[in-house]
Scaffold this motif. Structure first.
Motif, PDB file in Angstrom:
ATOM      1  N   ALA A 171       0.821  -1.210   0.000  1.00 14.24           N
ATOM      2  CA  ALA A 171       0.000   0.000   0.000  1.00 14.24           C
ATOM      3  C   ALA A 171       0.852   1.257   0.000  1.00 14.24           C
ATOM      4  O   ALA A 171       2.010   1.243   0.405  1.00 14.24           O
ATOM      5  CB  ALA A 171      -0.930   0.015   1.211  1.00 14.24           C
ATOM      6  N   HIS A 172       0.258   2.344  -0.439  1.00 17.18           N
ATOM      7  CA  HIS A 172       0.747   3.725  -0.313  1.00 17.18           C
ATOM      8  C   HIS A 172       2.094   3.942  -0.990  1.00 17.18           C
ATOM      9  O   HIS A 172       3.145   3.618  -0.448  1.00 17.18           O
ATOM     10  CB  HIS A 172       0.839   4.150   1.150  1.00 17.18           C
ATOM     11  N   VAL A 173       2.037   4.528  -2.173  1.00 19.07           N
ATOM     12  CA  VAL A 173       3.236   4.901  -2.921  1.00 19.07           C
ATOM     13  C   VAL A 173       3.523   6.376  -2.692  1.00 19.07           C
ATOM     14  O   VAL A 173       2.614   7.189  -2.562  1.00 19.07           O
ATOM     15  CB  VAL A 173       3.026   4.609  -4.423  1.00 19.07           C
ATOM     16  N   GLU A 174       4.795   6.734  -2.644  1.00 19.38           N
ATOM     17  CA  GLU A 174       5.221   8.136  -2.677  1.00 19.38           C
ATOM     18  C   GLU A 174       6.494   8.220  -3.510  1.00 19.38           C
ATOM     19  O   GLU A 174       7.420   7.412  -3.337  1.00 19.38           O
ATOM     20  CB  GLU A 174       5.461   8.673  -1.268  1.00 19.38           C
ATOM     21  N   PHE A 175       6.546   9.197  -4.418  1.00 16.04           N
ATOM     22  CA  PHE A 175       7.705   9.406  -5.285  1.00 16.04           C
ATOM     23  C   PHE A 175       8.729  10.309  -4.627  1.00 16.04           C
ATOM     24  O   PHE A 175       8.407  11.067  -3.698  1.00 16.04           O
ATOM     25  CB  PHE A 175       7.251  10.047  -6.599  1.00 16.04           C
ATOM     26  N   ASP A 176       9.982  10.240  -5.122  1.00 20.87           N
ATOM     27  CA  ASP A 176      10.975  11.224  -4.716  1.00 20.87           C
ATOM     28  C   ASP A 176      10.692  12.537  -5.455  1.00 20.87           C
ATOM     29  O   ASP A 176       9.763  12.630  -6.260  1.00 20.87           O
ATOM     30  CB  ASP A 176      12.399  10.722  -4.960  1.00 20.87           C
ATOM     31  N   ARG A 177      11.476  13.564  -5.183  1.00 19.31           N
ATOM     32  CA  ARG A 177      11.169  14.899  -5.705  1.00 19.31           C
ATOM     33  C   ARG A 177      11.222  14.970  -7.220  1.00 19.31           C
ATOM     34  O   ARG A 177      10.526  15.770  -7.837  1.00 19.31           O
ATOM     35  CB  ARG A 177      12.100  15.957  -5.091  1.00 19.31           C
ATOM     36  N   ASP A 178      12.043  14.113  -7.866  1.00 18.90           N
ATOM     37  CA  ASP A 178      12.190  14.155  -9.313  1.00 18.90           C
ATOM     38  C   ASP A 178      11.311  13.134 -10.028  1.00 18.90           C
ATOM     39  O   ASP A 178      11.301  13.086 -11.264  1.00 18.90           O
ATOM     40  CB  ASP A 178      13.654  13.915  -9.701  1.00 18.90           C
ATOM     41  N   GLY A 179      10.589  12.307  -9.289  1.00 27.20           N
ATOM     42  CA  GLY A 179       9.748  11.292  -9.910  1.00 27.20           C
ATOM     43  C   GLY A 179      10.525  10.125 -10.488  1.00 27.20           C
ATOM     44  O   GLY A 179      10.000   9.375 -11.312  1.00 27.20           O
ATOM     45  N   GLU A 180      11.782   9.929 -10.065  1.00 24.32           N
ATOM     46  CA  GLU A 180      12.620   8.862 -10.620  1.00 24.32           C
ATOM     47  C   GLU A 180      12.534   7.574  -9.810  1.00 24.32           C
ATOM     48  O   GLU A 180      12.690   6.482 -10.354  1.00 24.32           O
ATOM     49  CB  GLU A 180      14.069   9.324 -10.698  1.00 24.32           C
ATOM     50  N   LYS A 181      12.324   7.689  -8.523  1.00 23.82           N
ATOM     51  CA  LYS A 181      12.192   6.540  -7.630  1.00 23.82           C
ATOM     52  C   LYS A 181      10.894   6.685  -6.847  1.00 23.82           C
ATOM     53  O   LYS A 181      10.348   7.781  -6.702  1.00 23.82           O
ATOM     54  CB  LYS A 181      13.367   6.445  -6.650  1.00 23.82           C
ATOM     55  N   LEU A 182      10.420   5.569  -6.322  1.00 23.34           N
ATOM     56  CA  LEU A 182       9.240   5.641  -5.467  1.00 23.34           C
ATOM     57  C   LEU A 182       9.354   4.610  -4.360  1.00 23.34           C
ATOM     58  O   LEU A 182      10.097   3.631  -4.457  1.00 23.34           O
ATOM     59  CB  LEU A 182       7.971   5.424  -6.295  1.00 23.34           C
TER      60      LEU A 182
END
Length: 522
Positions: A463-474
């Protein structure tokens, strides 16, 4: 790295402790048992002390059967002892059942109680202004670990753990940051607001805003914090610097009926807080003081915040917006011109213009849409929003220009969280409820199709995804007592590493939350 110096014994609050046995007697019924065994730490009125409040609303995440197990066996990673050798099964069951009864006299929590609870550990500005770590302070993640009531701070570039510290019991509503990312505010179900300096990894101040609190919001300039309460029925405003109390708003309709507050939100383009009310057919808007700098003409249509400048709009005064139904869960368009609210019962929703208060559309969203987890993106030149449903195995995609449902994606179960990022072609949604909770779907935002279904660990909740600031990793949570945060490559969808954690729930990236990044709930 040294641990945070937490006030009021915060480090021992990780469990729903019923505290040390003071006497072996089981006579006198559950109320007598509570007075003898529990009141010294949870309060004679069950409002909490160094242990959390033990009222039905505060125990909503814990079933009566689970409460019996906690009383009998204790709780790991806390100072909650097991009572199984001191109390028989009948006494334990009786005590647990009594805890779920509403008290005969409704408890109160007003200005005097709030002020008495306030504690400042490090006055604002007293700690160094330089971070104690090398990581990018705007790419930090704060991960809430509900298994043992801790929070971890991760470097968003290396995913190394910078720090881990204890929190209040049962954090709720997601932490909120100041615009520069230096300070984070946590809210607990028990009503505690804790301000932490992330640069120094120290608690700055704490205050208890209510008995059963839903969430908190921080103004766009980082100067004010507002709390939304179920009990008492109130909104509470604080100065964010040291959490000094500013104002208590009893939430009462014009006919004298009071209401629980479902949630409060910051609306930066409007320069205001917006509150969702559980028991009144109203939305409340409370403006904060505007910046003093003049507005420079740019040729664009003025935002609500710009329109307020030069007008006598009282700060912190309630503007009541009548609505045609009880609205609970909220979603906003990008300019905060409209609020999209779930109607009572979860059978659909409606769109309300915040300027006029008029309903502009009905949304046919059966299955209790979880609008608070909705996201938006650009699709073929138009803005769309997408939301999972709490009781239906589907994701609904809505054209925000005319509020029509343009597609419904069938999923493997009802979902709770949905996330994306402006730099990612994908949106992720879990199927948190039901037998397939170990799965997570990946949606192609251009094709509006599920293109991948991942099972990080069979039988374990994902559950619950969050990306890093650049959208490259999550980051994705393996939502188990002995769980983990899993790092994925956002383009290839390949797993890169796992960071062991205790039932990690939400993960909150500083950049995404302070910049209102597309694809992150606000």
């Amino acid at each position: 790295m040294r641990a945070c110096a937490l006030p009021r014994g915060l480090a021992i609050l990780a469990g729903a402790a019923l505290l040390t046995i003071l006497a072996p007697a089981q006579a006198g019924g559950p109320e007598a048992l509570y007075r003898a065994q529990c009141a010294s730490c949870h309060g004679a009125d069950r409002l909490g002390g160094i242990g959390p409040a033990l009222l039905p609303g505060n125990l909503s995440r814990l079933s009566p059967e689970a409460a019996e197990a906690v009383i009998r066996d204790g709780r790991a990673a806390s100072q909650m002892p097991g009572f199984g050798e001191r109390l028989d099964d009948a006494a334990i069951a009786s005590l647990a059942e009594w805890l779920y009864r509403e008290p005969e006299v409704a408890p109160t929590w007003g200005r005097d109680e709030i002020v008495a609870s306030h504690e400042v550990t490090h006055p604002d500005g007293s700690l160094p202004d330089t971070p104690r770590f090398e990581a990018d302070p705007l790419n930090l993640f704060v991960v809430v670990e509900t298994g043992d009531h801790h929070a971890s701070v991760l470097d968003g570039d290396t995913f190394e753990r910078i720090h881990r510290f204890p929190t209040r019991y049962a954090l709720h509503g997601g932490p909120k940051y100041t615009p520069n990312g230096r300070y984070v505010f946590f809210g607990s179900r028990d009503g505690w607001i804790t301000k932490v300096d992330l640069y120094n990894l120290e608690v700055v101040a704490e205050v208890r805003a209510g008995i059963n609190m839903r969430n908190i919001a921080v103004s766009a300039d980082g100067r004010y914090v507002m709390a939304a309460n179920y009990l008492p029925h109130s909104l509470v405003l604080f100065d964010a610097h040291n959490l000094d109390l500013m104002k208590v708003y009893p939430v009462v309709g014009e006919d004298g009926e009071s209401s629980r507050v479902s949630a409060v939100y910051a609306a930066p383009p409007r320069g205001s807080f917006i509150a969702a009310l559980k028991d009144l057919e109203e939305v409340w808007e409370i403006p904060w003081p505007l910046p003093t700098e003049p507005v420079v003409a740019t040729g664009h249509m003025a935002t609500p915040l710009e329109q307020r400048r030069g007008h006598d709009t009282p700060n912190f005064q309630v503007r009541r917006i009548p609505v045609p139904d009880y609205l609970d869960d909220f979603f906003f368009d990008l300019d905060y011109d409209h609020v999209i609210g779930a109607a009572r019962g979860g059978q659909g929703g409606m769109v309300v213009n915040l300027a006029s208060g008029e309903k502009v559309a009905d949304l046919p969203l059966e299955g209790m849409p979880h609008l608070g987890s909705g996201i938006t993106w650009e699709h073929e030149g138009r803005r769309v929003m997408a939301t999972p449903h709490l009781t239906r195995a589907a994701v609904s995609i809505i054209d925000m220009s005319d509020w029509t449902v343009i597609k419904t994606l069938e999923t493997d179960g009802p979902g709770f969280f949905m996330r994306s990022h402006a730099n990612s072609p994908y949106a992720w949604v879990d199927v948190f409820f039901g037998p397939n909770r170990d799965r997570v779907h990946v949606i192609d935002k251009a094709r509006l199709e599920i293109v991948e279904t991942l099972i990080p660990e069979p039988g374990k909740t994902a559950a619950h995804v969050e990306f890093d600031r650049d959208g490259e990793k999550l980051l994705l949570s393996l939502w188990e007592e002995e769980g983990a945060v899993i790092v994925y490559d956002a383009e290839t969808l390949e797993e890169e590493r796992r960071i062991p954690m205790s039932r990690p729930s939400g993960k909150y990236n500083v950049w995404n939350k302070t910049r209102y990044e597309e694809g992150t709930s606000h």
